[in-house]
Design an enzyme around this catalytic site. Sequence first.
Site, PDB file in Angstrom:
ATOM      1  N   ASP A 170       0.864  -1.181   0.000  1.00  0.00           N
ATOM      2  CA  ASP A 170       0.000   0.000   0.000  1.00  0.00           C
ATOM      3  C   ASP A 170       0.898   1.227   0.000  1.00  0.00           C
ATOM      4  O   ASP A 170       1.592   1.497   0.986  1.00  0.00           O
ATOM      5  CB  ASP A 170      -0.919   0.016   1.219  1.00  0.00           C
ATOM      6  CG  ASP A 170      -1.775   1.273   1.273  1.00  0.00           C
ATOM      7  OD1 ASP A 170      -2.703   1.385   0.463  1.00  0.00           O
ATOM      8  OD2 ASP A 170      -1.497   2.143   2.133  1.00  0.00           O
ATOM      9  N   GLU A 216      -1.582  -1.733  -5.728  1.00  0.00           N
ATOM     10  CA  GLU A 216      -2.772  -1.005  -6.168  1.00  0.00           C
ATOM     11  C   GLU A 216      -2.663  -0.589  -7.633  1.00  0.00           C
ATOM     12  O   GLU A 216      -1.615  -0.147  -8.085  1.00  0.00           O
ATOM     13  CB  GLU A 216      -2.958   0.240  -5.306  1.00  0.00           C
ATOM     14  CG  GLU A 216      -3.146  -0.041  -3.832  1.00  0.00           C
ATOM     15  CD  GLU A 216      -2.986   1.215  -3.003  1.00  0.00           C
ATOM     16  OE1 GLU A 216      -4.025   1.744  -2.531  1.00  0.00           O
ATOM     17  OE2 GLU A 216      -1.858   1.669  -2.824  1.00  0.00           O
ATOM     18  N   ASP A 248      -2.676   1.938   6.916  1.00  0.00           N
ATOM     19  CA  ASP A 248      -1.969   1.443   5.734  1.00  0.00           C
ATOM     20  C   ASP A 248      -1.685  -0.048   5.825  1.00  0.00           C
ATOM     21  O   ASP A 248      -1.697  -0.749   4.811  1.00  0.00           O
ATOM     22  CB  ASP A 248      -0.663   2.220   5.547  1.00  0.00           C
ATOM     23  CG  ASP A 248      -0.900   3.692   5.257  1.00  0.00           C
ATOM     24  OD1 ASP A 248      -1.993   4.022   4.758  1.00  0.00           O
ATOM     25  OD2 ASP A 248      -0.002   4.511   5.527  1.00  0.00           O
TER      26      ASP A 248
END
Length: 266
Positions: free
Chosen positions: A56, A140, A219
Site C-alpha cells: 500500500d 494497487e 496502511d
Amino acid sequence: MSSRIPLPSGMGEYQQPDQIKRVRLVKRADGYYVQFCVSVDRVESVEPSGRAIGLDVGLNDFYTDSNNQTVDNPRFLRKGERRLKKAQRRVSKRVKGSNNRRKARQVLGKRHLKISRQRKDHAVKLARCVITSNDVVAYEDLRIKNMVRNHCLAKSINDASWYQFRVWLEYFGKVFGKITIAVIPNGTSQECSQCGTVVKKALSTRTHICQCGCVLDRDHNAARNILSRGLSTVGHTGTSMLDMGIAWGEDTSTHAGANLLGQVTS
C-alpha cells in the site's frame, strides 16, 4: 570495420547489428546520449522465497506492506527544493539571450536531472529488492493522472514516483519470473482485513478500529486487503504498464539504419 557493437556489461560483451531495433538520440541537461533498443531476452533466476506480499503506497511512508514493514519516503524534490528555487531565481535575474542566462539554465536543468535520476535509482533498487524477496507481489492499480488533479497533493504524489516504482515492479517480475498482481484499490482502507466489515474513516484517521476487535494501522490494514484481493484473482488484473509500450526518453526514435532527418521531418 567490426560488424559487432560493444555494449555495457549485463547485456553481453557484443551484440550483432541486426539485434538493434531502434536508436534514440536524447538531449539531457548534462549532455547528449545515444540509447540503443536491443532485442535481448533477459531472464534471471533466484531461489523461491515462498512469500507473498501486498503493498500500500502512501505519502507518509513510501509503502507499507502486509507484514507491517514500512519504507521511508525519500522526498527527493522536497529535499532539493531550496537549491532548485535558488537556481530558478538566478535564471529569472539574468538578461534574456545572454550567456549568463544560458549558463544559469544549465545549472537549473542539471539540478532537476539529479532529482529525476535519484527517483529512478530509488525505484529500480527498491522494486528489485521486493521482487527478489517475494514470489507474489500485489499492489494497487492506481490512476496517478487522476490523483494529481488534487493540487494540494500533486507535488507530493509526483515526488513519491509511485508510477515509476510500479513499472519496475512489473519489469523485474517478468525478468525473475515472479507474479505481480495489480488490484483495484477501491475500499481497501475502509474494509476490515479481519472480518470484511466496512469501517468508514476520513483520510486523517490513521488507525483502523473495527467492532470485531481488529486494531491496525490504516496502511497496514489496506496492504492486507490488497494481498487478499491479489491472491483471490488469477494473473494480472490491472493495467500492465509494460504492455502499454511505454518508453522513457524522447518521443522520436529511429530504426537502426534509417535516416534520422527523414524520419523526424516525416
